[in-house]
Design a protein around this motif. Structure first.
Motif, PDB file in Angstrom:
ATOM      1  N   CYS B  24       0.824  -1.208   0.000  1.00 56.43           N
ATOM      2  CA  CYS B  24       0.000   0.000   0.000  1.00 56.43           C
ATOM      3  C   CYS B  24       0.853   1.250   0.000  1.00 56.43           C
ATOM      4  O   CYS B  24       0.333   2.344   0.132  1.00 56.43           O
ATOM      5  CB  CYS B  24      -0.932   0.007   1.203  1.00 56.43           C
ATOM      6  SG  CYS B  24      -0.040   0.107   2.751  1.00 56.43           S
ATOM      7  N   ASN B  25       2.199   1.106  -0.112  1.00 59.66           N
ATOM      8  CA  ASN B  25       3.156   2.215  -0.167  1.00 59.66           C
ATOM      9  C   ASN B  25       3.677   2.626   1.203  1.00 59.66           C
ATOM     10  O   ASN B  25       4.667   3.348   1.278  1.00 59.66           O
ATOM     11  CB  ASN B  25       2.560   3.448  -0.863  1.00 59.66           C
ATOM     12  CG  ASN B  25       3.581   4.132  -1.754  1.00 59.66           C
ATOM     13  OD1 ASN B  25       4.659   3.592  -1.949  1.00 59.66           O
ATOM     14  ND2 ASN B  25       3.262   5.276  -2.280  1.00 59.66           N
ATOM     15  N   ALA B  26       3.030   2.190   2.277  1.00 57.87           N
ATOM     16  CA  ALA B  26       3.494   2.600   3.598  1.00 57.87           C
ATOM     17  C   ALA B  26       4.859   1.997   3.892  1.00 57.87           C
ATOM     18  O   ALA B  26       5.778   2.703   4.317  1.00 57.87           O
ATOM     19  CB  ALA B  26       2.489   2.195   4.657  1.00 57.87           C
ATOM     20  N   CYS B  27       5.021   0.690   3.641  1.00 59.73           N
ATOM     21  CA  CYS B  27       6.309   0.047   3.899  1.00 59.73           C
ATOM     22  C   CYS B  27       7.398   0.628   3.007  1.00 59.73           C
ATOM     23  O   CYS B  27       8.551   0.757   3.429  1.00 59.73           O
ATOM     24  CB  CYS B  27       6.208  -1.453   3.659  1.00 59.73           C
ATOM     25  SG  CYS B  27       5.200  -2.286   4.873  1.00 59.73           S
ATOM     26  N   ASP B  28       7.017   0.979   1.764  1.00 60.17           N
ATOM     27  CA  ASP B  28       8.021   1.537   0.847  1.00 60.17           C
ATOM     28  C   ASP B  28       8.564   2.844   1.381  1.00 60.17           C
ATOM     29  O   ASP B  28       9.763   3.101   1.325  1.00 60.17           O
ATOM     30  CB  ASP B  28       7.390   1.763  -0.526  1.00 60.17           C
ATOM     31  CG  ASP B  28       6.826   0.494  -1.081  1.00 60.17           C
ATOM     32  OD1 ASP B  28       7.619  -0.331  -1.520  1.00 60.17           O
ATOM     33  OD2 ASP B  28       5.600   0.318  -1.039  1.00 60.17           O
ATOM     34  N   ILE B  29       7.640   3.674   1.918  1.00 54.52           N
ATOM     35  CA  ILE B  29       8.085   4.949   2.472  1.00 54.52           C
ATOM     36  C   ILE B  29       9.027   4.708   3.638  1.00 54.52           C
ATOM     37  O   ILE B  29      10.040   5.394   3.790  1.00 54.52           O
ATOM     38  CB  ILE B  29       6.862   5.794   2.874  1.00 54.52           C
ATOM     39  CG1 ILE B  29       6.142   6.267   1.618  1.00 54.52           C
ATOM     40  CG2 ILE B  29       7.288   6.984   3.708  1.00 54.52           C
ATOM     41  CD1 ILE B  29       4.808   6.865   1.865  1.00 54.52           C
ATOM     42  N   GLU B  30       8.709   3.673   4.459  1.00 50.33           N
ATOM     43  CA  GLU B  30       9.585   3.393   5.599  1.00 50.33           C
ATOM     44  C   GLU B  30      10.939   2.878   5.139  1.00 50.33           C
ATOM     45  O   GLU B  30      11.970   3.210   5.726  1.00 50.33           O
ATOM     46  CB  GLU B  30       8.926   2.379   6.543  1.00 50.33           C
ATOM     47  CG  GLU B  30       7.593   2.845   7.124  1.00 50.33           C
ATOM     48  CD  GLU B  30       7.716   4.119   7.934  1.00 50.33           C
ATOM     49  OE1 GLU B  30       8.761   4.302   8.563  1.00 50.33           O
ATOM     50  OE2 GLU B  30       6.774   4.924   7.921  1.00 50.33           O
ATOM     51  N   ILE B  31      10.951   2.059   4.069  1.00 58.62           N
ATOM     52  CA  ILE B  31      12.234   1.572   3.535  1.00 58.62           C
ATOM     53  C   ILE B  31      13.072   2.754   3.067  1.00 58.62           C
ATOM     54  O   ILE B  31      14.265   2.863   3.372  1.00 58.62           O
ATOM     55  CB  ILE B  31      11.995   0.578   2.381  1.00 58.62           C
ATOM     56  CG1 ILE B  31      11.396  -0.721   2.907  1.00 58.62           C
ATOM     57  CG2 ILE B  31      13.294   0.286   1.653  1.00 58.62           C
ATOM     58  CD1 ILE B  31      10.931  -1.646   1.820  1.00 58.62           C
ATOM     59  N   LEU B  32      12.412   3.669   2.336  1.00 60.46           N
ATOM     60  CA  LEU B  32      13.146   4.839   1.845  1.00 60.46           C
ATOM     61  C   LEU B  32      13.609   5.696   3.012  1.00 60.46           C
ATOM     62  O   LEU B  32      14.713   6.237   2.989  1.00 60.46           O
ATOM     63  CB  LEU B  32      12.274   5.652   0.889  1.00 60.46           C
ATOM     64  CG  LEU B  32      11.954   4.930  -0.412  1.00 60.46           C
ATOM     65  CD1 LEU B  32      11.106   5.802  -1.300  1.00 60.46           C
ATOM     66  CD2 LEU B  32      13.216   4.528  -1.139  1.00 60.46           C
ATOM     67  N   ALA B  33      12.760   5.796   4.049  1.00 63.27           N
ATOM     68  CA  ALA B  33      13.147   6.594   5.216  1.00 63.27           C
ATOM     69  C   ALA B  33      14.408   6.027   5.852  1.00 63.27           C
ATOM     70  O   ALA B  33      15.271   6.780   6.318  1.00 63.27           O
ATOM     71  CB  ALA B  33      12.011   6.630   6.234  1.00 63.27           C
ATOM     72  N   SER B  34      14.521   4.695   5.862  1.00 57.91           N
ATOM     73  CA  SER B  34      15.712   4.113   6.488  1.00 57.91           C
ATOM     74  C   SER B  34      16.957   4.349   5.643  1.00 57.91           C
ATOM     75  O   SER B  34      18.074   4.244   6.145  1.00 57.91           O
ATOM     76  CB  SER B  34      15.514   2.624   6.735  1.00 57.91           C
ATOM     77  OG  SER B  34      15.384   1.951   5.518  1.00 57.91           O
TER      78      SER B  34
END
Lengths: 322, 144
Positions: B24-34
């Motif tokens: 849903c894009n939430a995990c992707d944003i967190e991956i990019l945040a890391s």
């Protein structure tokens, strides 16, 4: 005995081993500075402050599986990384890092070095072409388009110190301020220096000129299909090109590496670090531009700048000042 | 000795490839945040690579839909050995909220083998870093 000496020159000091070790150090400096520009720390836990990070990357790549795509031209695909590495190494071999002369300096070696530094770009084009993947094909054509933009300003910029010294030999050009005492020619050539640094940035395909390997558009450009050992060789080549390019600029514009063995070595380190730091700052401060923007930027600003510099030097030379 | 060197290099330089298999894009944003300056994974030598040919670790987020399954498999096969897969998020681990949907196969492990599971909805960047660190520590231990 003579053969052993030449082999040592080629393989150890100005040659392969020294270039490989020193260029990984330069890559580390570059990555650290880039990280600091972005308010990060950069590699930190591999060796002292991450200094072994490029080495770890290369060793890891050498230990990985080597994939040759079925559609690619096998022979060319496998041979091209070595050609790129060989030409970059040979370019570094002619630089006057050895007692103010190269171990094999001759009249006209500037042209040879510039040619050898341009070779990896052609190889990159061929590598993209022979790996037969849509991304690498687009990347390959971008490599060539970009080559036409930055190569001429680079040539013109490197012509200026050659005219000042009245020689096509890098060692003579580097020796000129030491021999004549005309140290003011270094600030005089600042325009050509700027053009040369920007063109080197484009030659190394780094931000803002990383159009051929723009990962948001063409995956990894010409290197998309490369993996394992061949990718490692391309990475070593890129580092050595960075070393050779920055040392060439340092030799031509920053007064070379004179003053004996120790002072010369110190100057080599400081001056290449200065050029690499400039390259990193440019990389950290800019965003990627489009392919048409680099062509118009090169021909509208870089080429006229180097021609103006060239004219200044020619007039001074004609007036007998230099 | 040689094996030790290779293991050291492998642990110190994991290059990752980020793949969204229906998140849903939430995990992707967190991956990019890391990967961003605040957490800065480059400290550990982690670099985000664009081409599967360059990558060592495939970081997948989201449950696997029927449409993405063959593509996920193909990306996995394009990566050179040795390769690892990290499933990031509840959906990637098991299918999560989408488990049993008509168009969803399940977690990442229904298509390709997974080396590390990082649960969370969405996962915190700290959890991703911890998961990757544990995977690398395991790798170090296995070859020692």
């Amino acid at each position: 005995m003579e053969t052993v000496k030449v082999m040592l020159y080629i393989l150890v000091f100005p040659g392969f081993l020294f270039q490989m070790i020193y260029s990984t150090y330069l890559e580390w400096v570059d990555r650290k500075l880039y990280a600091r520009m972005q308010n990060r720390r950069g590699p930190l836990y591999t060796g002292w402050s991450g200094v072994l990070q490029p080495v770890a990357d290369i060793v890891k790549l050498f230990a990985k599986e080597d994939v040759t795509p079925a559609a690619s031209d096998k022979f060319m695909f496998n041979i091209l990384p070595l050609v790129a590495l060989a030409s970059a190494c040979t370019a570094g071999l002619y630089l006057p890092v050895w007692h103010l002369t190269g171990f094999n300096s001759f009249q006209g070696d500037l042209v040879v070095v510039v040619y050898l530094l341009a070779m990896p770009s052609f190889v990159l084009f061929l590598a993209g072409w022979f790996s037969v993947s849509p991304f690498s094909l687009i990347g390959a054509t971008r490599v060539l388009t970009q080559l036409f933009a930055y190569e001429v300003p680079f040539f013109l910029a490197l012509l200026t110190p050659a005219v000042v010294a009245g020689s096509w030999k890098i060692a003579d050009i580097a020796k000129y301020p030491w021999a004549s005492g005309n140290w003011w020619v270094i600030p005089l050539q600042v325009l050509a220096f700027i053009v040369a640094v920007l063109a080197l940035q484009a030659k190394l395909e780094r931000v803002p000129f990383d159009i051929p390997e723009a990962e948001t558009e063409v995956v990894a450009g010409p290197l998309t299909e490369y993996s394992g050992k061949k990718l490692a060789v391309f990475r070593i080549q890129k580092d050595i090109s960075m070393y050779a390019g920055s040392a060439l600029i340092a030799a031509l514009f920053l007064g070379g590496f004179g003053g004996g063995l120790y002072l010369g070595a110190l100057q080599l380190v400081l001056k290449t670090l200065l050029v690499v730091a400039l390259l990193s700052v440019i990389r950290g401060a800019c965003a990627r531009i489009r392919i048409d923007q680099i062509v118009s930027f090169s021909w509208r600003y870089l080429a006229p700048m180097s021609i103006v510099q060239f004219l200044i030097v020619l007039l001074l030379k004609g007036g007998g000042v230099i | 000795m040689f094996k030790k060197l290779v293991t050291w290099a492998r642990v110190k330089s994991p290059w990752i490839l980020h793949f969204n298999s229906g998140a849903c894009n939430a995990c992707d944003i967190e991956i990019l945040a890391s990967l961003m300056p605040h957490y800065d994974l480059e400290r550990f030598g982690v670099m985000l690579k664009a081409s599967p040919r360059h990558a060592d670790v495939l970081v997948c987020s989201g449950s696997v839909t029927k449409q993405i399954a063959p593509r996920l498999k193909r990306i996995y096969e394009q990566m050179p050995d040795p390769k690892f897969v990290v499933a990031v998020g509840a959906c990637a681990c098991s299918g999560g909220a989408f488990r049993g949907c008509y168009n969803v196969l399940g977690g990442i492990d229904s298509v390709i083998p997974v080396s590390a599971y990082i649960p969370g909805c969405p996962v915190k960047p700290e959890a991703i870093i911890d998961g990757v660190a544990k995977l690398l520590a395991q790798l170090d231990k296995e070859s020692a």
